[in-house]
Design a protein around this motif. Structure first.
Motif, PDB file in Angstrom:
ATOM      1  N   GLY A 161      29.496 -75.083  -7.286  1.00  0.00           N
ATOM      2  CA  GLY A 161      30.348 -75.341  -8.445  1.00  0.00           C
ATOM      3  C   GLY A 161      29.586 -75.999  -9.579  1.00  0.00           C
ATOM      4  O   GLY A 161      29.742 -75.618 -10.755  1.00  0.00           O
ATOM      5  N   ASN A 162      28.754 -76.972  -9.261  1.00  0.00           N
ATOM      6  CA  ASN A 162      27.957 -77.641 -10.293  1.00  0.00           C
ATOM      7  C   ASN A 162      26.941 -76.692 -10.932  1.00  0.00           C
ATOM      8  O   ASN A 162      26.706 -76.748 -12.146  1.00  0.00           O
ATOM      9  CB  ASN A 162      27.241 -78.859  -9.701  1.00  0.00           C
ATOM     10  N   ALA A 190      27.071 -72.005 -17.073  1.00  0.00           N
ATOM     11  CA  ALA A 190      28.006 -71.795 -18.186  1.00  0.00           C
ATOM     12  C   ALA A 190      27.546 -72.553 -19.421  1.00  0.00           C
ATOM     13  O   ALA A 190      27.611 -72.041 -20.551  1.00  0.00           O
ATOM     14  CB  ALA A 190      29.416 -72.235 -17.784  1.00  0.00           C
ATOM     15  N   LEU A 191      27.037 -73.774 -19.206  1.00  0.00           N
ATOM     16  CA  LEU A 191      26.527 -74.572 -20.323  1.00  0.00           C
ATOM     17  C   LEU A 191      25.320 -73.895 -20.968  1.00  0.00           C
ATOM     18  O   LEU A 191      25.220 -73.807 -22.208  1.00  0.00           O
ATOM     19  CB  LEU A 191      26.151 -75.972 -19.826  1.00  0.00           C
ATOM     20  N   GLU A 202      40.805 -83.643 -13.502  1.00  0.00           N
ATOM     21  CA  GLU A 202      39.584 -82.839 -13.433  1.00  0.00           C
ATOM     22  C   GLU A 202      39.903 -81.340 -13.343  1.00  0.00           C
ATOM     23  O   GLU A 202      39.321 -80.527 -14.076  1.00  0.00           O
ATOM     24  CB  GLU A 202      38.737 -83.261 -12.223  1.00  0.00           C
ATOM     25  N   GLY A 203      40.812 -80.999 -12.442  1.00  0.00           N
ATOM     26  CA  GLY A 203      41.155 -79.587 -12.283  1.00  0.00           C
ATOM     27  C   GLY A 203      41.848 -79.012 -13.501  1.00  0.00           C
ATOM     28  O   GLY A 203      41.612 -77.852 -13.878  1.00  0.00           O
ATOM     29  N   ILE A 224      31.332 -82.009 -17.260  1.00  0.00           N
ATOM     30  CA  ILE A 224      30.153 -82.275 -16.424  1.00  0.00           C
ATOM     31  C   ILE A 224      29.846 -83.772 -16.343  1.00  0.00           C
ATOM     32  O   ILE A 224      29.518 -84.294 -15.276  1.00  0.00           O
ATOM     33  CB  ILE A 224      28.936 -81.495 -16.969  1.00  0.00           C
ATOM     34  N   PHE A 225      29.994 -84.483 -17.450  1.00  0.00           N
ATOM     35  CA  PHE A 225      29.563 -85.885 -17.476  1.00  0.00           C
ATOM     36  C   PHE A 225      30.686 -86.891 -17.223  1.00  0.00           C
ATOM     37  O   PHE A 225      30.397 -88.033 -16.839  1.00  0.00           O
ATOM     38  CB  PHE A 225      28.898 -86.197 -18.824  1.00  0.00           C
ATOM     39  N   THR A 226      31.938 -86.526 -17.405  1.00  0.00           N
ATOM     40  CA  THR A 226      33.020 -87.510 -17.212  1.00  0.00           C
ATOM     41  C   THR A 226      34.131 -87.049 -16.283  1.00  0.00           C
ATOM     42  O   THR A 226      34.888 -87.884 -15.781  1.00  0.00           O
ATOM     43  CB  THR A 226      33.670 -87.894 -18.559  1.00  0.00           C
ATOM     44  N   SER A 227      34.256 -85.753 -16.042  1.00  0.00           N
ATOM     45  CA  SER A 227      35.429 -85.255 -15.305  1.00  0.00           C
ATOM     46  C   SER A 227      35.043 -84.125 -14.372  1.00  0.00           C
ATOM     47  O   SER A 227      35.702 -83.080 -14.323  1.00  0.00           O
ATOM     48  CB  SER A 227      36.504 -84.780 -16.296  1.00  0.00           C
ATOM     49  N   ASN A 228      33.983 -84.327 -13.613  1.00  0.00           N
ATOM     50  CA  ASN A 228      33.446 -83.260 -12.778  1.00  0.00           C
ATOM     51  C   ASN A 228      34.355 -83.000 -11.578  1.00  0.00           C
ATOM     52  O   ASN A 228      34.512 -83.867 -10.711  1.00  0.00           O
ATOM     53  CB  ASN A 228      32.044 -83.632 -12.295  1.00  0.00           C
ATOM     54  N   PRO A 229      34.963 -81.816 -11.489  1.00  0.00           N
ATOM     55  CA  PRO A 229      35.833 -81.527 -10.341  1.00  0.00           C
ATOM     56  C   PRO A 229      35.055 -81.273  -9.053  1.00  0.00           C
ATOM     57  O   PRO A 229      35.662 -81.188  -7.974  1.00  0.00           O
ATOM     58  CB  PRO A 229      36.579 -80.266 -10.785  1.00  0.00           C
ATOM     59  N   PHE A 230      33.725 -81.161  -9.156  1.00  0.00           N
ATOM     60  CA  PHE A 230      32.900 -80.887  -7.973  1.00  0.00           C
ATOM     61  C   PHE A 230      32.117 -82.126  -7.530  1.00  0.00           C
ATOM     62  O   PHE A 230      31.109 -82.009  -6.822  1.00  0.00           O
ATOM     63  CB  PHE A 230      31.941 -79.728  -8.261  1.00  0.00           C
ATOM     64  N   ALA A 231      32.583 -83.296  -7.925  1.00  0.00           N
ATOM     65  CA  ALA A 231      31.951 -84.531  -7.459  1.00  0.00           C
ATOM     66  C   ALA A 231      32.074 -84.625  -5.937  1.00  0.00           C
ATOM     67  O   ALA A 231      33.136 -84.376  -5.361  1.00  0.00           O
ATOM     68  CB  ALA A 231      32.610 -85.728  -8.133  1.00  0.00           C
TER      69      ALA A 231
END
Length: 648
Positions: free
Chosen positions: A6-7, A13-14, A92-93, A140-147
């Motif tokens: 996921g990351n 995508a970025l 996040e989602g 990516i930096f504040t709300s990563n759903p794949f943490a």
């Protein structure tokens, strides 16, 4: 494995968004090559974000609690449908869903808007990609759903119990489609303003996006209102909650935008105003996102309370709003649009309608923000409640309702016609007759103000129906080709107007003539409410997948005949221990009998019973408005063959 993949997908995508921006804005590259690679990397953005969303959904389905987002918002015993919808039932989602919809719209621009001049299309893709890029960084930096967390817990905490409801399956995605849809109009508007010389025919390019966004937002708001009505247990359909208001603001500006686009296409006037409305619609969508996720508002609709996340969204919002307004101010036209001014023309009435709508935006925005500003400056907390909004909005709605039936019966350039006056007079007489009948035959003690509002709603409905009839009824032809040529181009807009009248009628009627009783009942007790009798029959239980219901059983009778069984409940969720109140709603034509229970004891219960006449008109009107705009969009498309912009 899911977290790593996921990351990587988000990172790709970025990189794709960066590549899209490079190819779209590098002047040295050949135009054809620039267009080809810009579109290619734009599609890559969509694919990488799409597969990342699918991967997160899979993580919810298999209960992969090594993902912190899944652990915090799911559990093993949760029904499958709520595992899937749980993806967007958290911050996040839901932000990943927001990003997915942004990329879907980018894909649609690339696929379906190929006939637009390349320079405009490249700028549009660049602006849309810039928005995607900003939110990718935010996620990516504040709300990563794949943490990731290791070791993975055995079970999850579970989804907010209020969100485990069928209404929440549809409400957030529809709302997001509406919010994010305005990003397309924003991107096109900025691209159009960047063009030199000024671009012609741009209103035709963006019109369909205005319709799609407005329809989705209308459906999202209506479904959310219905969910609050039956799930929160207070029996209201709009509480003027700050987050509700945040969704209402882009809806109002979007309504003004649709009318202004039609005016600009037909007269060529008010270009700058139309572009400004496009910018404002998305700006208010961003503001709503900020308010819901910054933690500065307390609401059942809020997702997050992290100031850091709020700061990121504030920076994103401020950048795009200021960037677009600077471009707008630089491109203001200086031509005088008042040289052919005719007061009794459709364009003038549309403009008045726009101004009234924007005044309503100002008063709603002030009611939302004033408590926040006061608290920031003085640390005093106040609440601006429904009373303020009802007082200030009611006069504006009256003016809009009064003008709504008149404007479609005016031409674009000339004054009144005899036929238009005749239609309005006939509809006025019919309206007065129906209103008097309501006063005399149904409610002899109705307040004059309520009758005035009901009369305006009825007038909108009657005029809309009469507008659909041909001038000569003897020549009326029901063949599809004849309907398509004469009636279908205007049918969608008249359906919307009629539906708005129905909604106003339902709101006023249910508010003015509803009945409510709060009382204590023993087993076998009966109460009378309006023409119905309700008997308390005892209570039972119902076992759900992850909850237990204590149901309170009632028999609803009318004229000594049983009409229905009703069973409001107290719902206990096993995992969280939360208890929710589940209303029981019985439909009777356009009315509702609405029951909720409070304290439940073996010997007695406390119950709230309401009779709400014509309350179903509220949501029926809302859904019909969405249908009318969809109908109009369809029959203006090349599928049916109607493209005449003046036929409205």
């Amino acid at each position: 494995m899911i977290a790593l993949t996921g990351n990587l997908l988000l990172l790709f995508a970025l990189l794709s968004s960066i590549s899209t921006l490079i190819f779209a804005k590098t002047p040295a590259i050949n135009v054809d090559k620039k267009y080809k690679f810009t579109c290619l990397f734009g599609v890559f953005q969509f694919l990488f974000i799409f597969f990342s969303y699918i991967l997160l959904t899979y993580g919810f389905i298999i209960s992969d609690f090594s993902l912190i987002t899944v652990w915090q918002n799911s559990e093993i015993q949760k029904p499958l449908i709520y595992k899937i919808t749980g993806v967007w039932g958290n911050h996040e989602g839901s932000m990943l869903l927001w990003l997915l919809i942004l990329s879907v719209f980018l894909f649609f621009i690339i696929k379906y808007d190929r006939r637009i001049p390349r320079s405009v299309l490249l700028n549009t893709i660049a602006v849309q990609t810039s928005i995607i890029f900003a939110f990718l960084l935010f996620i990516i930096f504040t709300s990563n759903p794949f943490a990731l967390q290791l070791p993975a817990p055995i079970d999850g905490i579970g989804l907010n119990t209020l969100l485990q409801d069928p209404g929440l399956i549809i409400h957030p995605p529809m709302l997001y489609v509406g919010y994010v849809g305005y990003s397309v109009l924003f991107s096109y508007s900025v691209a159009i303003m960047l063009e030199n010389p000024q671009t012609d025919n741009w209103a035709k390019w963006v019109e369909k996006w205005a319709y799609i966004s407005w329809t989705a937002l209308t459906l999202g708001i209506c479904i959310g209102s219905w969910w609050a009505y039956y799930e929160l247990g207070w029996g209201g359909w709009w509480f003027w909650d700050p987050v509700e208001n945040a969704s209402l603001l882009p809806w109002i500006t979007g309504t003004a935008l649709i009318h202004s686009l039609h005016n600009y296409k037909s007269t060529g006037q008010h270009r700058d105003w139309t572009l400004l409305l496009s910018l404002l619609s998305f700006s208010f969508s961003l503001m709503g996102t900020f308010l819901v996720r910054s933690g500065i508002l307390t609401s059942v609709h809020s997702f997050a309370s992290d100031p850091q996340r709020g700061l990121w969204i504030l920076i994103i919002m401020s950048f795009f709003i200021l960037f677009s307004l600077l471009i707008f101010l630089r491109n203001l036209q200086k031509e005088n649009e008042k040289k052919d001014f005719v007061f009794f023309s459709r364009g003038t009435f549309i403009l008045i309608n726009n101004y009234l709508l924007m005044v309503s935006v100002v008063v709603i925005f002030f009611g939302m923000m004033y408590p926040l500003l006061l608290e920031a400056l003085t640390e005093d907390r106040i609440t601006v409640g429904p009373k303020y909004f009802n007082i200030v909005i009611a006069p504006l709605v009256i003016f809009i309702a009064f003008l709504m039936p008149i404007a479609p019966n005016l031409s674009w350039q000339d004054n009144w016609t005899q036929y238009a006056l005749k239609k309005l007079m006939i509809s006025f007489v019919i309206t007065i007759s129906i209103t008097i009948a309501i006063q005399i035959l149904i409610y002899g003690n109705a307040y004059t103000f309520n009758l005035l509002l009901l009369g305006l709603a009825i007038w909108i409905i009657i005029v809309s129906i009469i507008d659909l009839l041909p001038r000569n009824l003897s020549n009326f032809n029901l063949s599809f080709s004849e309907l398509k040529r004469k009636n279908l181009p205007i049918m969608g807009s008249r359906i919307v107007h009629m539906a708005f009248g129905m909604m106003i009628f339902g709101i006023i009627y249910a508010s003015a003539f509803s009945e409510n009783k709060d009382l204590k009942m023993n087993l076998g007790d009966k109460i009378q409410i309006n023409k119905f009798e309700l008997q308390y029959d005892g209570f039972g239980t119902h076992i759900g997948e992850n909850y237990d219901d204590l149901q309170v059983n009632f028999s609803l009778m009318k004229d000594d005949k049983k009409v229905a069984d009703m069973a409001p409940a107290k719902r206990f969720f096993r995992k969280s221990g939360d208890i929710t109140t589940e209303a029981s709603i019985q439909k009777y034509y356009f009315d509702h009998i609405y029951i909720t229970v409070g304290e439940v004891q073996e010997q007695f219960i406390f119950v709230s019973v309401s009779y709400k006449p014509f309350v179903r008109f509220i949501w029926l009107g809302g859904f019909l408005m969405a249908f009318g705009v969809s109908f109009k969009t369809l029959f203006r498309s090349k599928i049916i063959g109607i493209t005449d912009a003046s036929a409205n």
